[in-house]
Design a protein around this motif. Structure first.
Motif, mmCIF file in Angstrom:
data_model
loop_
_atom_site.group_PDB
_atom_site.id
_atom_site.type_symbol
_atom_site.label_atom_id
_atom_site.label_comp_id
_atom_site.label_asym_id
_atom_site.label_seq_id
_atom_site.Cartn_x
_atom_site.Cartn_y
_atom_site.Cartn_z
ATOM 1 N N ARG A 66 -24.071 -16.259 91.361
ATOM 2 C CA ARG A 66 -23.577 -15.339 90.334
ATOM 3 C C ARG A 66 -23.710 -16.030 88.979
ATOM 4 O O ARG A 66 -23.069 -17.054 88.733
ATOM 5 N N LEU A 67 -24.526 -15.457 88.115
ATOM 6 C CA LEU A 67 -24.933 -16.153 86.904
ATOM 7 C C LEU A 67 -24.778 -15.282 85.669
ATOM 8 O O LEU A 67 -24.752 -14.051 85.753
ATOM 9 N N GLU A 68 -24.696 -15.949 84.519
ATOM 10 C CA GLU A 68 -24.662 -15.269 83.221
ATOM 11 C C GLU A 68 -25.812 -15.821 82.381
ATOM 12 O O GLU A 68 -25.919 -17.024 82.172
ATOM 13 N N THR A 69 -26.698 -14.930 81.916
ATOM 14 C CA THR A 69 -27.849 -15.395 81.137
ATOM 15 C C THR A 69 -27.505 -15.450 79.654
ATOM 16 O O THR A 69 -26.716 -14.661 79.142
ATOM 17 N N THR A 70 -28.111 -16.408 78.979
ATOM 18 C CA THR A 70 -27.992 -16.546 77.525
ATOM 19 C C THR A 70 -29.373 -16.820 76.956
ATOM 20 O O THR A 70 -30.106 -17.673 77.475
ATOM 21 N N ASP A 71 -29.755 -16.083 75.905
ATOM 22 C CA ASP A 71 -31.028 -16.301 75.216
ATOM 23 C C ASP A 71 -30.781 -17.077 73.931
ATOM 24 O O ASP A 71 -29.968 -16.666 73.102
ATOM 25 N N LEU A 72 -31.475 -18.191 73.779
ATOM 26 C CA LEU A 72 -31.402 -18.990 72.558
ATOM 27 C C LEU A 72 -32.787 -18.989 71.927
ATOM 28 O O LEU A 72 -33.725 -19.585 72.470
ATOM 29 N N TRP A 73 -32.940 -18.299 70.791
ATOM 30 C CA TRP A 73 -34.252 -18.146 70.173
ATOM 31 C C TRP A 73 -34.683 -19.447 69.511
ATOM 32 O O TRP A 73 -33.916 -20.089 68.796
ATOM 33 N N LEU A 74 -35.935 -19.822 69.755
ATOM 34 C CA LEU A 74 -36.489 -21.059 69.202
ATOM 35 C C LEU A 74 -37.230 -20.824 67.890
ATOM 36 O O LEU A 74 -37.793 -21.740 67.315
ATOM 37 N N GLY A 75 -37.236 -19.612 67.420
ATOM 38 C CA GLY A 75 -37.914 -19.237 66.177
ATOM 39 C C GLY A 75 -37.584 -17.800 65.880
ATOM 40 O O GLY A 75 -36.487 -17.331 66.210
ATOM 41 N N PRO A 76 -38.515 -17.050 65.265
ATOM 42 C CA PRO A 76 -38.289 -15.625 65.026
ATOM 43 C C PRO A 76 -38.033 -14.895 66.330
ATOM 44 O O PRO A 76 -38.433 -15.350 67.415
ATOM 45 N N SER A 77 -37.379 -13.726 66.248
ATOM 46 C CA SER A 77 -36.990 -12.990 67.444
ATOM 47 C C SER A 77 -38.185 -12.563 68.284
ATOM 48 O O SER A 77 -38.031 -12.231 69.456
ATOM 49 N N SER A 78 -39.385 -12.550 67.713
ATOM 50 C CA SER A 78 -40.568 -12.196 68.477
ATOM 51 C C SER A 78 -41.224 -13.410 69.122
ATOM 52 O O SER A 78 -42.242 -13.288 69.792
ATOM 53 N N GLY A 79 -40.624 -14.587 68.921
ATOM 54 C CA GLY A 79 -41.205 -15.814 69.442
ATOM 55 C C GLY A 79 -40.557 -16.258 70.732
ATOM 56 O O GLY A 79 -39.880 -15.486 71.414
ATOM 57 N N PRO A 80 -40.753 -17.527 71.111
ATOM 58 C CA PRO A 80 -40.203 -18.021 72.370
ATOM 59 C C PRO A 80 -38.690 -18.175 72.318
ATOM 60 O O PRO A 80 -38.091 -18.341 71.256
ATOM 61 N N ARG A 81 -38.077 -18.138 73.493
ATOM 62 C CA ARG A 81 -36.629 -18.291 73.598
ATOM 63 C C ARG A 81 -36.294 -19.119 74.837
ATOM 64 O O ARG A 81 -37.011 -19.081 75.834
ATOM 65 N N LEU A 82 -35.216 -19.872 74.734
ATOM 66 C CA LEU A 82 -34.691 -20.633 75.856
ATOM 67 C C LEU A 82 -33.712 -19.735 76.609
ATOM 68 O O LEU A 82 -32.755 -19.228 76.019
ATOM 69 N N VAL A 83 -33.954 -19.523 77.888
ATOM 70 C CA VAL A 83 -33.097 -18.667 78.718
ATOM 71 C C VAL A 83 -32.363 -19.561 79.711
ATOM 72 O O VAL A 83 -33.002 -20.283 80.490
ATOM 73 N N THR A 84 -31.035 -19.510 79.680
ATOM 74 C CA THR A 84 -30.230 -20.305 80.607
ATOM 75 C C THR A 84 -29.445 -19.391 81.538
ATOM 76 O O THR A 84 -29.125 -18.253 81.188
#
Length: 307
Positions: A260-278
């Motif tokens: 059972r998990l909760e995802t979080t998106d951490l953007w590494l640049g503009p919102s159209s760019g890559p993101r770290l998903v935990t």
């Protein structure tokens, strides 16, 4: 008697035309022209399988040879090196990169100067630095990955790599969340209520694609999904959209059971760019199971091949 001054035939008819355009687009065109010229001049005909004939006043390749190798018109390529205001497709840039033997950094620079997105699968993302890979490893046992807005998986840590399927067994060109969700049976088996999840993912993908409708890589992915999955075609036809945001997830991992998990998106640049998903555990039981999953991965790495 007053006579009109004779006009210099070489002078521009529009005075404003004599003022150089200092816009970013103009500067990039000249940088692109200089870059192409410098790469062309460093390559010998022998390096690309051409026969050196007679005396050559041009160092490296001739323009017509680059055009021939890239399957583009000589005039068009000449205009490109003259910084003319012409459109360059990603497919042509890909052909030029191959003809000029560009390495990864040079290829990235070429597409950046042209203001285009590289359509090549598995193209190295400049955001995936050694420091970021270290961070991914340090987050273990929490599963984490880096995705771009097209849902390509650009990098991941070991627990993410075994959370839904054996990611190392998936070809690089297929490491896309949308493709895996609709075509990889191991992935689909690991997702609870897969029909509801894929519907939400499709809505998010459609919303994300709105800003990339003309880009070849996006169109190629959409075409591939439509060809591979009747379920995707049916879901895509709903025209549902959903913005990004944190979501609770429940997965059935083949090695340790329910997560059972909760995802979080951490953007590494503009919102159209890559993101770290935990994927953070929502309860202690899940945390313990993630630790067991990490131990399983480490044990598998230490196990001799074929054991």
């Amino acid at each position: 008697m007053v006579t009109a001054a004779r006009r210099d035939p070489e002078a521009p008819r529009n005075p404003a035309a004599a003022v150089p355009d200092e816009s970013g687009t103009e500067i990039r065109r000249h940088e692109l022209a200089d870059f192409l010229r410098s790469r062309r001049e460093r390559i010998t005909p022998e390096q690309v399988g051409l026969v050196r004939g007679g005396r050559r006043r041009t160092p490296g390749l001739r323009r017509e040879e680059v055009a021939q190798l890239s399957a583009v018109g000589v005039t068009w390529y000449t205009w490109l090196e003259q910084a003319r205001d012409i459109q360059v497709s990603p497919q042509v840039l890909d052909a030029l990169a191959r003809a000029l033997l560009l390495d990864r950094s040079e290829r990235t620079h070429l597409f950046s100067l042209a203001g285009a997105v590289d359509p090549a699968p598995g193209t190295e993302c400049p955001s995936i630095t050694p420091a970021l890979r270290t961070l991914l490893r340090q987050l273990e046992p929490i599963p984490a990955c880096v995705q771009n807005s097209r849902y390509d998986i650009l990098a991941h840590n070991r627990t993410y790599g075994r959370m839904l399927c054996d990611m190392d067994a998936v070809p690089v060109a297929d490491r896309n969340v949308m493709l895996l969700a609709f075509t990889n049976e191991e992935w689909r088996t690991s997702v609870m209520d897969v029909a509801a999840v894929t519907r939400l993912m499709t809505a998010k993908f459609r919303a994300s694609m709105a800003g990339h409708l003309a880009e070849p890589a996006w169109k190629a992915l959409l075409k591939r999904l439509e060809a591979a999955s009747p379920e995707f075609r049916e879901t895509w036809a709903r025209h549902e959209v959903l913005g990004p945001g944190a979501r609770s997830k429940i997965f059935r991992n083949a090695h340790v059971g329910l997560l059972r998990l909760e995802t979080t998106d951490l953007w590494l640049g503009p919102s159209s760019g890559p993101r770290l998903v935990t994927y953070a555990p929502r309860d202690e039981e899940t945390r313990e199971r993630l630790e067991r999953l990490q131990a399983f991965v480490v044990d598998a790495e230490d196990r001799p091949a074929g054991a």
